[in-house]
Design an enzyme around this catalytic site. Structure first.
Site, PDB file in Angstrom:
ATOM      1  N   SER A 121     -24.632  53.065 -36.911  1.00 23.81           N
ATOM      2  CA  SER A 121     -23.705  53.337 -35.810  1.00 23.81           C
ATOM      3  C   SER A 121     -23.374  52.034 -35.086  1.00 23.81           C
ATOM      4  O   SER A 121     -24.184  51.102 -35.071  1.00 23.81           O
ATOM      5  CB  SER A 121     -24.369  54.305 -34.843  1.00 23.81           C
ATOM      6  OG  SER A 121     -23.771  54.235 -33.580  1.00 23.81           O
ATOM      7  N   SER A 122     -22.224  52.011 -34.421  1.00 23.85           N
ATOM      8  CA  SER A 122     -21.826  50.795 -33.699  1.00 23.85           C
ATOM      9  C   SER A 122     -22.757  50.491 -32.518  1.00 23.85           C
ATOM     10  O   SER A 122     -22.730  49.382 -31.991  1.00 23.85           O
ATOM     11  CB  SER A 122     -20.384  50.910 -33.199  1.00 23.85           C
ATOM     12  OG  SER A 122     -20.242  52.015 -32.344  1.00 23.85           O
ATOM     13  N   CYS A 123     -23.590  51.458 -32.118  1.00 25.97           N
ATOM     14  CA  CYS A 123     -24.484  51.195 -30.980  1.00 25.97           C
ATOM     15  C   CYS A 123     -25.670  50.311 -31.370  1.00 25.97           C
ATOM     16  O   CYS A 123     -26.496  49.978 -30.530  1.00 25.97           O
ATOM     17  CB  CYS A 123     -24.967  52.488 -30.348  1.00 25.97           C
ATOM     18  SG  CYS A 123     -26.147  53.374 -31.350  1.00 25.97           S
ATOM     19  N   TYR A 150     -32.724  54.890 -30.659  1.00 29.37           N
ATOM     20  CA  TYR A 150     -31.894  55.235 -31.820  1.00 29.37           C
ATOM     21  C   TYR A 150     -31.409  53.956 -32.517  1.00 29.37           C
ATOM     22  O   TYR A 150     -31.484  53.833 -33.742  1.00 29.37           O
ATOM     23  CB  TYR A 150     -30.704  56.072 -31.338  1.00 29.37           C
ATOM     24  CG  TYR A 150     -29.682  56.380 -32.391  1.00 29.37           C
ATOM     25  CD1 TYR A 150     -29.907  57.384 -33.333  1.00 29.37           C
ATOM     26  CD2 TYR A 150     -28.478  55.694 -32.454  1.00 29.37           C
ATOM     27  CE1 TYR A 150     -28.962  57.677 -34.298  1.00 29.37           C
ATOM     28  CE2 TYR A 150     -27.521  55.977 -33.412  1.00 29.37           C
ATOM     29  CZ  TYR A 150     -27.774  56.972 -34.339  1.00 29.37           C
ATOM     30  OH  TYR A 150     -26.833  57.256 -35.299  1.00 29.37           O
ATOM     31  N   LYS A 154     -32.159  52.615 -36.345  1.00 29.49           N
ATOM     32  CA  LYS A 154     -31.080  52.353 -37.307  1.00 29.49           C
ATOM     33  C   LYS A 154     -31.102  50.892 -37.783  1.00 29.49           C
ATOM     34  O   LYS A 154     -30.836  50.611 -38.951  1.00 29.49           O
ATOM     35  CB  LYS A 154     -29.723  52.705 -36.676  1.00 29.49           C
ATOM     36  CG  LYS A 154     -29.480  54.207 -36.581  1.00 29.49           C
ATOM     37  CD  LYS A 154     -29.309  54.799 -37.965  1.00 29.49           C
ATOM     38  CE  LYS A 154     -29.048  56.274 -37.993  1.00 29.49           C
ATOM     39  NZ  LYS A 154     -28.945  56.821 -39.361  1.00 29.49           N
ATOM     40  N   HIS A 193     -21.369  64.355 -28.319  1.00 28.26           N
ATOM     41  CA  HIS A 193     -20.632  63.140 -27.972  1.00 28.26           C
ATOM     42  C   HIS A 193     -19.436  63.518 -27.096  1.00 28.26           C
ATOM     43  O   HIS A 193     -19.093  64.687 -26.946  1.00 28.26           O
ATOM     44  CB  HIS A 193     -20.164  62.428 -29.251  1.00 28.26           C
ATOM     45  CG  HIS A 193     -21.278  61.828 -30.032  1.00 28.26           C
ATOM     46  ND1 HIS A 193     -21.866  62.468 -31.095  1.00 28.26           N
ATOM     47  CD2 HIS A 193     -21.947  60.668 -29.889  1.00 28.26           C
ATOM     48  CE1 HIS A 193     -22.826  61.712 -31.580  1.00 28.26           C
ATOM     49  NE2 HIS A 193     -22.910  60.608 -30.863  1.00 28.26           N
TER      50      HIS A 193
END
Ligand code: GFB
Length: 334
Positions: A121-123, A150, A154, A193
Site C-alpha cells: 500500500s502507498s502508506c 500495518y 507490509k 476506507h
C-alpha cells in the site's frame, strides 16, 4: 454487476500456461484479480477461502502448495481497513500481515514458485515525502503514526520479496497501490476506507430529507484513488511480464517495488462533492475535526508502471458510479 473487467485485453505472454494461486480472492482486489484472469481466459486458477486455508499457518500452506503446485502466486490476502480500523486494531494489523507475508513468501520459495506478486500500500512511504512519491522513498523517513503497524508489516513483506530474489533468484515483485475502491468494498462505517464510507453516508442521507452527512477530519488531506478493476489489470500486467523485462526490473539497486495509481489526487472535500453529485445529494454536510486526518498527502509517482505499459481506464467518477451501482445491489443498501 461485480467487477466489470477490461476483458478485451489478452492474457499476457508471461502467463501462458501458468497456474495462478490468487490468495485472498474474496476481497476487494483479489476478487477483481480473479475476475480479470478469468475474463482473459487464464486456464488454471487456484483459490481457497479463509475457512479452507489459513495463510498464517506454515504447515497448512506448505501442504496446500505441495498439492496444488502453482507457478504464480498473487498475494492479495491481508488485514486491511481505513484510518479508524488501523488505529483500533494495531496488533491485528501488525500480526496478521506479518504472518501472511512470512508464511506465504517463504512457503512459495520452498515450493519452488518462481513468480509472486505481493500487494502492499502507498502508506508504506514516509509521512512527509516529496510528491509525487517515487519508489526510492521507501524507508527514507518516519511513517504516518495512524497506520505504522500495518505499514511496517507490509514493508517486511517487501523486504522479504527483495531478500528472496537476491538470495534465491526468485522473481517476487511488490505493488504499491494508492487508495483502492470498488465492488465488494467494505462499507462498515467504522472500519472502511473513506470512499465507501462517504458513499454510504451520502446514500443514507439522500433518503432522509434534512439528514446531515458527517465526514471525518478537516476535508483537507489529499488522496489518490484507483478503481479495483484497474488495479487488477495492473496485477495481471506485472504478473505476465516476459521474464527478460521482469529481470531488467529486478536487476536494479532498489527493492522490487512498483507504484500503481491514477497519477492524480483530490482533497477529501472534493471527493465528497463528487460522491454527492453521483448520488444526487443536496443536503447539509458537517466535518468532525475530532476525527484524524492522517497523512496530508500521498500521491504516487507512477512513471515506472506507465513505462511498463499499464495505465488506468476507469475515471474516478465512473468508478464511483460503478461502485454505487454495486453498493445498491448489495446487502449494505438494505
Ligand atoms: O481512507 P481512510 O480511512 O484512510 O481516510 P487513509 C482517508 C481520509 O478521509 C482521512 C477522511 O483524512 C479521513 O479522516 N475521512 C472523511 C474519512 N470522512 C471519512 C469517513 O467517513 N471514513 C473514513 N474512513 N475516512 C489508510 C491507511 O489511510 O489508507 C491504510 O490507514 C491504507 O493503512 C489505506 O494504507 C490505503 O488514506 O488515511
Amino acid at each position: 454487476m461485480q467487477n466489470r473487467s477490461a476483458s478485451d485485453e489478452p492474457l499476457p505472454a508471461g502467463l501462458d500456461g501458468a497456474r495462478v494461486f490468487v490468495a485472498g480472492h474474496r476481497g476487494l482486489v483479489g476478487s477483481a484479480v480473479l475476475g480479470e484472469l478469468e475474463a482473459r481466459g487464464a486456464a488454471a486458477l487456484v483459490t481457497r477461502t479463509h475457512a479452507e486455508l489459513d495463510l498464517t499457518d506454515p504447515a497448512a500452506v506448505r501442504c496446500f502448495l505441495g498439492r496444488e503446485r502453482p507457478t504464480h502466486i498473487v498475494v492479495c490476502a491481508a488485514r486491511v481497513g481505513g484510518i479508524a480500523a488501523n488505529m483500533r486494531y494495531p496488533a491485528e494489523f501488525a500480526r496478521t500481515n506479518l504472518a501472511i507475508a512470512s508464511t506465504v513468501i517463504h512457503e512459495a520459495w520452498r515450493a519452488g514458485v518462481r513468480d509472486l506478486v505481493y500487494l502492499a500500500s502507498s502508506c508504506i512511504y514516509p509521512r512527509e515525502c516529496p510528491q509525487p512519491i517515487g519508489e526510492d522513498a521507501l524507508l527514507a523517513g518516519p511513517l504516518e503514526p495512524t497506520n505504522r503497524p500495518y505499514a511496517v508489516a507490509k514493508i517486511a513483506g517487501i523486504e522479504m520479496c527483495w531478500a528472496y530474489n537476491r538470495q534465491y533468484g526468485t522473481r517476487y515483485v511488490a505493488l504499491m497501490p494508492c487508495n483502492l475502491f470498488g465492488p465488494r468494498d467494505n462499507f462498515d462505517l467504522e472500519t472502511s476506507h473513506v470512499l465507501p464510507a462517504l458513499l454510504r453516508k451520502v446514500h443514507e442521507a439522500s433518503r432522509q430529507p434534512g439528514a446531515v452527512v458527517r465526514a471525518w477530519g478537516t476535508g483537507r488531506p489529499r488522496r489518490e484513488f484507483l478503481y479495483s478493476a484497474d488495479m487488477a489489470r495492473a496485477v495481471v500486467h506485472v504478473a505476465g511480464l516476459e521474464p527478460a523485462r521482469l529481470a531488467a526490473l529486478l536487476d536494479g539497486d532498489g527493492p522490487p517495488l512498483i507504484n500503481v495509481g491514477s497519477g492524480e489526487d483530490i482533497t477529501i472535500a472534493e471527493l465528497l462533492d463528487l460522491i454527492r453529485d453521483v448520488v444526487g445529494h443536496r443536503g447539509p454536510v458537517e466535518w468532525d475535526p475530532s476525527r484524524p486526518d492522517g497523512t496530508p498527502r500521498k500521491l504516487l509517482d507512477v512513471t515506472r508502471i506507465r513505462a511498463l505499459g499499464w495505465s488506468p481506464r476507469v475515471s474516478l467518477r465512473e468508478g464511483i458510479e460503478r461502485c454505487y451501482e454495486a453498493f445498491l445491489a448489495s446487502d449494505w443498501a438494505r
